[in-house]
Design a protein around this motif. Structure first.
Motif, PDB file in Angstrom:
ATOM      1  N   ASN A   1      32.905  48.989  21.944  1.00 53.25           N
ATOM      2  CA  ASN A   1      33.121  49.357  23.340  1.00 53.25           C
ATOM      3  C   ASN A   1      33.436  48.303  24.307  1.00 53.25           C
ATOM      4  OD1 ASN A   1      32.175  51.896  22.634  1.00 53.25           O
ATOM      5  ND2 ASN A   1      30.068  51.631  23.149  1.00 53.25           N
ATOM      6  N   MET A   2      33.247  47.099  23.539  1.00 51.44           N
ATOM      7  CA  MET A   2      33.402  45.813  24.577  1.00 51.44           C
ATOM      8  C   MET A   2      34.181  44.867  23.843  1.00 51.44           C
ATOM      9  SD  MET A   2      29.701  44.271  25.026  1.00 51.44           S
ATOM     10  CE  MET A   2      30.308  42.793  25.511  1.00 51.44           C
ATOM     11  N   ASP A   3      34.941  43.992  24.541  1.00 50.08           N
ATOM     12  CA  ASP A   3      35.578  42.987  23.634  1.00 50.08           C
ATOM     13  C   ASP A   3      34.876  41.750  24.256  1.00 50.08           C
ATOM     14  OD1 ASP A   3      37.713  44.461  23.062  1.00 50.08           O
ATOM     15  OD2 ASP A   3      39.087  44.010  24.845  1.00 50.08           O
ATOM     16  N   VAL A   4      34.698  40.717  23.116  1.00 51.92           N
ATOM     17  CA  VAL A   4      33.944  39.510  23.380  1.00 51.92           C
ATOM     18  C   VAL A   4      35.131  38.470  23.714  1.00 51.92           C
ATOM     19  CG1 VAL A   4      32.277  37.930  22.375  1.00 51.92           C
ATOM     20  CG2 VAL A   4      32.459  40.234  21.836  1.00 51.92           C
ATOM     21  N   LEU A   5      35.550  38.077  24.845  1.00 51.53           N
ATOM     22  CA  LEU A   5      36.321  37.011  25.187  1.00 51.53           C
ATOM     23  C   LEU A   5      36.020  35.632  25.279  1.00 51.53           C
ATOM     24  CD1 LEU A   5      37.705  39.467  27.968  1.00 51.53           C
ATOM     25  CD2 LEU A   5      38.443  39.164  25.654  1.00 51.53           C
ATOM     26  N   PRO A   6      36.926  34.739  25.091  1.00 55.61           N
ATOM     27  CA  PRO A   6      36.583  33.320  25.080  1.00 55.61           C
ATOM     28  C   PRO A   6      36.290  32.740  26.649  1.00 55.61           C
ATOM     29  CG  PRO A   6      38.901  33.534  24.714  1.00 55.61           C
ATOM     30  CD  PRO A   6      38.293  35.141  24.765  1.00 55.61           C
ATOM     31  N   LEU A   7      35.249  33.026  27.014  1.00 57.03           N
ATOM     32  CA  LEU A   7      34.916  32.564  28.611  1.00 57.03           C
ATOM     33  C   LEU A   7      34.022  31.225  28.502  1.00 57.03           C
ATOM     34  CD1 LEU A   7      33.946  36.116  30.030  1.00 57.03           C
ATOM     35  CD2 LEU A   7      36.228  34.733  30.230  1.00 57.03           C
ATOM     36  N   PHE A   8      34.527  29.915  28.961  1.00 56.42           N
ATOM     37  CA  PHE A   8      34.050  28.711  28.721  1.00 56.42           C
ATOM     38  C   PHE A   8      33.469  28.135  30.259  1.00 56.42           C
ATOM     39  CE2 PHE A   8      36.536  28.924  24.836  1.00 56.42           C
ATOM     40  CZ  PHE A   8      35.650  29.327  24.062  1.00 56.42           C
ATOM     41  N   GLU A   9      33.056  28.902  31.007  1.00 57.29           N
ATOM     42  CA  GLU A   9      32.476  28.604  32.289  1.00 57.29           C
ATOM     43  C   GLU A   9      31.428  27.808  32.453  1.00 57.29           C
ATOM     44  OE1 GLU A   9      32.970  32.032  34.609  1.00 57.29           O
ATOM     45  OE2 GLU A   9      35.047  32.405  33.699  1.00 57.29           O
ATOM     46  N   LYS A  10      31.358  26.591  33.261  1.00 55.49           N
ATOM     47  CA  LYS A  10      30.238  25.790  33.135  1.00 55.49           C
ATOM     48  C   LYS A  10      29.200  26.945  33.831  1.00 55.49           C
ATOM     49  CE  LYS A  10      28.083  21.517  34.883  1.00 55.49           C
ATOM     50  NZ  LYS A  10      28.155  20.527  35.800  1.00 55.49           N
ATOM     51  N   SER A  11      27.921  26.739  33.155  1.00 56.33           N
ATOM     52  CA  SER A  11      26.696  27.490  33.753  1.00 56.33           C
ATOM     53  C   SER A  11      25.420  27.152  32.867  1.00 56.33           C
ATOM     54  CB  SER A  11      27.261  29.189  33.740  1.00 56.33           C
ATOM     55  OG  SER A  11      27.205  29.574  32.440  1.00 56.33           O
ATOM     56  N   GLU A  12      24.389  28.097  33.513  1.00 50.04           N
ATOM     57  CA  GLU A  12      23.152  27.711  32.509  1.00 50.04           C
ATOM     58  C   GLU A  12      22.515  29.043  32.423  1.00 50.04           C
ATOM     59  OE1 GLU A  12      20.420  26.073  36.483  1.00 50.04           O
ATOM     60  OE2 GLU A  12      21.246  24.840  34.916  1.00 50.04           O
ATOM     61  N   ILE A  13      21.921  28.974  30.897  1.00 56.40           N
ATOM     62  CA  ILE A  13      21.214  30.289  30.591  1.00 56.40           C
ATOM     63  C   ILE A  13      19.680  30.086  31.414  1.00 56.40           C
ATOM     64  CG2 ILE A  13      19.772  31.252  28.813  1.00 56.40           C
ATOM     65  CD1 ILE A  13      22.012  29.945  27.222  1.00 56.40           C
ATOM     66  N   THR A  14      19.190  31.176  32.132  1.00 58.57           N
ATOM     67  CA  THR A  14      18.113  31.076  32.740  1.00 58.57           C
ATOM     68  C   THR A  14      17.303  32.226  32.197  1.00 58.57           C
ATOM     69  OG1 THR A  14      19.058  32.542  34.402  1.00 58.57           O
ATOM     70  CG2 THR A  14      19.087  30.038  34.744  1.00 58.57           C
ATOM     71  N   PHE A  15      15.920  32.100  32.349  1.00 53.60           N
ATOM     72  CA  PHE A  15      14.912  33.096  31.978  1.00 53.60           C
ATOM     73  C   PHE A  15      14.033  33.529  33.372  1.00 53.60           C
ATOM     74  CE2 PHE A  15      15.662  30.267  28.448  1.00 53.60           C
ATOM     75  CZ  PHE A  15      16.156  31.203  27.562  1.00 53.60           C
ATOM     76  N   ASP A  16      13.809  34.639  33.258  1.00 52.65           N
ATOM     77  CA  ASP A  16      12.936  34.988  34.434  1.00 52.65           C
ATOM     78  C   ASP A  16      11.458  34.393  34.095  1.00 52.65           C
ATOM     79  OD1 ASP A  16      14.551  36.147  36.154  1.00 52.65           O
ATOM     80  OD2 ASP A  16      14.366  38.134  35.409  1.00 52.65           O
ATOM     81  N   PRO A  17      10.516  34.100  35.095  1.00 54.01           N
ATOM     82  CA  PRO A  17       9.381  33.807  34.560  1.00 54.01           C
ATOM     83  C   PRO A  17       8.538  34.780  33.761  1.00 54.01           C
ATOM     84  CG  PRO A  17       9.483  33.487  36.833  1.00 54.01           C
ATOM     85  CD  PRO A  17      10.832  34.203  36.502  1.00 54.01           C
ATOM     86  N   ILE A  18       7.738  34.259  32.868  1.00 55.32           N
ATOM     87  CA  ILE A  18       6.789  35.139  32.076  1.00 55.32           C
ATOM     88  C   ILE A  18       5.297  35.178  32.680  1.00 55.32           C
ATOM     89  CG2 ILE A  18       5.898  35.802  29.932  1.00 55.32           C
ATOM     90  CD1 ILE A  18       8.443  34.824  28.549  1.00 55.32           C
TER      91      ILE A  18
END
Ligand SMILES: Cc1ncc(C[n+]2csc(CCOP(=O)(O)OP(=O)(O)O)c2C)c(N)n1
Ligand SMILES: [Mg+2]
Length: 760
Positions: free
Chosen positions: A4-21
């Motif tokens: 259902n979706m294409d996985v595109l080469p997106l390389f923008e600077k960002s960070e992975i975040t997690f909601d608090p547990i």
């Protein structure tokens, strides 16, 4: 069918975040819950009763182990003694928060889970008929003040009887305390393999969802289990995005701080809270939270919310319940080697039973005298249960096979099981036959799957790359176009979870057909295949039914070497409880696969990669071939050659050559290895007096040795020569062509062995 979706080469600077547990967010207590109507006074008293039942039950196990159970001082307890004293609030708080028809899976430290699930399932049985049915012949209701009281006593009696290995135990004494299951109560089984039930629970939850059952699976595991590979496979399996309606499973980690002796914080993990792991598996951290496992009311609150999430389509949920076991890992462990008195004292000072007693009095639900009376009453029940269990029946050794196999199938399902037209996403298509009515073996596999999926909505197919791609060998090609992703889906590369979830799904009524791409990878699944899928029926006293098929393949001859070319059928034939089928012809593969899917026993179905491209005559109609029936493929009088899977094709070629030399070989294809049709093989060898077994596996420990041995036992008087075996060498399959050719039995080698055999 593209995804259902294409996985595109997106390389923008960002960070992975997690909601608090969140940790310990429950700020209420018994009073707040009573005031808000989230708990009734009766429910709160039930929690106390159930916790008392668990504690007295386990204290009695300790007394028996020490020979100090007063009513039967001579009785010696054998079996495991993993007591959960100290952890009662987690078992009771959790089980009281799910419904009687929800499921649980449990652990080696599972007395509390079993007692609680039975206790609450009886509370959920409101009609007298249901209670009477449960009581059966196990007690006379006239001896009790109420049916409910009688049923509770039967539950405690049968739980203790299982620990003592008695016929009246829930599993007829086949499982004992570490493998107790109670299907009346939706208890899918305790597991003595640390982490073993993780995938069973995920599969059962997937099964509930696909069957449209509004049920939740509560999976109890220890902190130690979270470091086992199957934990990670099961978390990921349950969290897959493709399961759009979620997987209704609550993973409840009972963190009692230790494995056997390995300490969770500061020693065997790198994290302080096991709930943190939730952040690795989906974008909502598996709704993970840490709770106070010493407070039944707090546990009840968390599991109520978790069950609501699951039922609402937002599962799975991960809950870490901080708790403590007061005793050693088992009664032979005194704990002093690895933990301090001050640590033990700190936990015992917040004892869960003392806590709820105080709360019940404080909030006016019970008086101190009521509590004394309830304790005495529960104690009497446990003493009565233990005495009853000690005096119960020892299983008869003549019944040792009871519960291994089930003799039912789904044959009689009729039209009600059929997939409705409206659920099909594409046109039902048969493979076009050639002029002789032939199709490829792999098309016959797909056709069997298609017909069975049409015939029975409970059949689903999954495995690595089996959906859009049609499997590594094209044997499932076309199915997704007919049935869609709900019934045909790719699994993550998690072989253990593939098999374990199939086992779990089958235990709640699905008929999964899961694929393990190469039989070499079955070694990744050995706990799930060998300890769970194979054993759950027998260990649970013949009560569980596991109609799952694991399709896998043998290959070789392509230079794929040691880890993609083995013939590991003996790895599964040696485990009682599995049927093992290995067809060589297109006609057989269709008929046997259909029979395997209908069989109510677990079946390991071994296809051969070289057979996939062989053609055979296959009717475009519904037929099955019975499992356990061999086929005399060629008649002859000079020697019998028993060969299966691809080796059958080579044997038939050798037989043609030999016929030109005047040697007439009878060729028998067992088709099924377990159960083995010894009668057909023995009849043939009785006629020819000579037997050769041909197989692709190495010699030592091969299934051919078993066939040879059975021939010697059954045909000794008729044999004119020793039974011979042609096998691979006792080496891992080598890559280089000359070595691989030397290793896999060739037509020439088979023919030569027959020539010498007929002269012996
Ligand atoms: C796969 C496996 N490894 C090791 C064992 C031996 N063993 C039994 S219980 C246990 C500790 C399990 O710890 P945890 O999961 O925290 O459960 P707990 O005993 O604390 O309830 C171990 C190592 C086992 N039964 N299974
Ligand atoms: Mg532990």
């Amino acid at each position: 069918m593209p995804k259902n979706m294409d996985v595109l080469p997106l390389f923008e600077k960002s960070e992975i975040t997690f909601d608090p547990i969140p940790r310990f967010i429950f700020e209420g207590h018994l009073g707040t819950e009573l005031a808000a109507g989230r708990l009734t006074p009766e429910a709160a008293v039930g929690m106390l009763d159930c916790m008392l039942g668990i504690r007295f039950f386990e204290e009695t196990v300790a007394q028996m182990k020490a020979g100090k159970f007063k009513p039967r001082p001579d009785f010696r307890f054998i079996g495991a003694t993993h007591l959960s004293i100290g952890q009662e609030a987690t078992a009771v708080g959790a089980v009281s928060a799910i419904r009687a028809d929800d499921y649980i899976t449990s652990t080696h430290r599972g007395h509390g889970h079993s007692i609680a699930k039975g206790f609450y399932s009886l509370l959920g049985r409101t009609s007298d008929d249901e209670l009477r049915e449960f009581i059966g012949d196990y007690a006379d209701p006239a001896d009790y003040e109420s049916l409910a009281e009688c049923a509770l006593q039967v539950h405690l009696n049968r739980t203790m009887a299982e620990l003592l290995g008695k016929e009246e135990g829930y599993c007829g004494g086949r499982g004992g305390g570490m493998h107790i299951a109670d299907f009346h109560a939706g208890h899918l089984g305790a597991n003595a393999i640390v982490g073993g039930s993780y995938a069973i629970a995920a599969g059962a939850a997937m099964g509930c969802r696909k069957l449209g059952l509004d049920r939740v699976v509560l999976c109890f595991v220890g902190d130690g289990a979270t470091n086992n590979g199957i934990c990670h496979e099961a978390y990921n399996f349950a969290c897959q995005d493709q399961f759009e309606q979620g997987t209704p499973v609550i993973f409840l980690v009972e963190n009692n701080q230790y494995g056997m002796t390995g300490q969770q914080v500061g020693e065997v993990t790198g994290i302080d809270d096991l709930a943190q792991r939730g952040a690795g598996y989906n974008e909502v951290n598996m709704h993970a939270e840490v709770i106070n496992g010493m407070d039944a009311v707090a546990v009840h609150d968390a599991i109520t919310r978790a069950a609501d999430l699951c039922r609402g389509g937002d599962g799975p949920v991960l809950i870490e319940s901080k708790t403590y076991r007061y005793m050693g890992h088992s009664l032979s462990d005194d704990c002093t080697a690895y933990r301090s008195q001050s640590e033990e004292d700190a936990w015992e000072s917040i004892d869960p039973i003392d806590h709820i007693k105080r709360a019940l009095v404080e909030h006016g639900v019970l008086t101190d005298d009521d509590i004394v009376e309830r304790c005495a009453r529960m104690n009497r029940r446990i003493v009565a249960a233990t005495t009853w269990a000690v005096d119960a029946t020892d299983p008869d050794p003549a019944d040792i096979y009871h519960g291994l196999w089930v003799d039912t199938t789904s044959e009689g399902i009729g039209d009600e099981g059929r997939t409705p037209e409206a659920e099909l996403v594409g046109e039902v298509k048969y493979t076009r036959r050639d002029r002789q009515g032939r199709i490829l073996y792999r098309h016959a596999v797909a056709e069997a799957l298609m017909e069975e999926m049409l015939r029975d909505r409970r059949v689903v197919c999954y495995g690595e790359d089996i959906a859009d791609y049609g499997g590594a060998f094209g044997a499932t090609r076309g199915l997704i176009e007919i049935f869609g992703r709900e019934r045909v889906f790719n699994a993550p590369i998690s072989e253990a979870a593939i098999v374990g979830t199939a086992a779990g799904a089958s235990m709640v009524g699905m008929r999964p057909v899961a694929e393990i791409m190469y039989i070499d990878f079955i070694l990744m699944t050995m706990d799930q295949t060998g300890n769970q899928l194979a054993k759950n029926r027998y260990m649970f006293g013949g009560k569980a039914t596991l109609p799952a098929v694991i399709r896998t393949t043998i290959g070789g001859g392509r230079g794929y070497a040691g880890q993609h070319s083995q013939s590991l059928e003996a790895v599964v034939t040696m485990i009682p409880g599995l049927k093992v089928v290995a067809p060589a012809f297109a006609h057989d593969v269709k008929g046997l696969l259909k029979a395997a899917i209908r069989d109510d026993n677990p079946v390991i179905f071994i296809e051969h990669q070289h057979c996939y491209t062989e053609k055979g005559e296959v009717p475009e109609e519904d037929y099955t071939i019975p499992i356990g029936v061999a086929n005399v493929v060629r008649e002859g009088s000079d020697a019998t050659v028993i060969a299966y899977s691809y080796m059958l094709l080579r044997t038939l070629e050798a037989a043609e050559q030999l016929a030109e030399e005047g040697i007439e070989v009878e060729v028998v294809d067992p088709r099924t290895l377990i159960p083995l049709d010894e009668g057909t093989i023995a009849a043939s060898v009785g006629k020819t007096g000579r037997a050769l077994v041909v197989q692709q596996a190495p010699y030592i420990g091969c299934f051919g040795e078993h066939i040879a041995h059975r021939i010697m036992e059954r045909c000794w008087g008729d044999l004119q020569a020793p039974v011979r075996i042609v096998a691979a060498h006792d080496v891992p399959p080598p890559m280089a062509a000359p070595l691989e050719n030397e290793n896999i039995p060739s037509v020439e080698k088979i023919a030569e062995r027959v020539r010498t055999l007929v002269q012996e």
